[in-house]
Design a protein around this motif. Structure first.
Motif: not given
Length: 74
Positions: A35-39, A55-58, A60-65
């Protein structure tokens, strides 16, 4: 007034299952790294503008989960 009895680690209810809780967190550490890498990638895609970390973290979290839909088999 009677003195309070000290609770040992073995009888402390907060310690019950602590080892299993730590084991449950191990896979989470890997996904947090992803998630950190994707954010960070999202941050760079946005032109490296600060102020949108959450916003970036959330995102990335949505995309990866997100559950990927199965492709139809023919």
């Amino acid at each position: 007034m009677a003195p309070k009895a000290k609770m040992s680690h073995a009888t402390d209810p907060r310690r019950t299952g602590g080892e299993s809780q730590q084991r449950d967190r191990l896979p989470q550490a890997a996904s947090e790294r992803e998630i950190r890498r994707r954010a960070y990638e999202i941050y760079l895609e946005r032109g490296a503008q600060p102020g949108h970390e959450l916003e970036d973290w959330l995102r990335a979290e949505r995309e990866l989960t997100a559950i990927q839909p199965n492709s139809p088999s023919e």
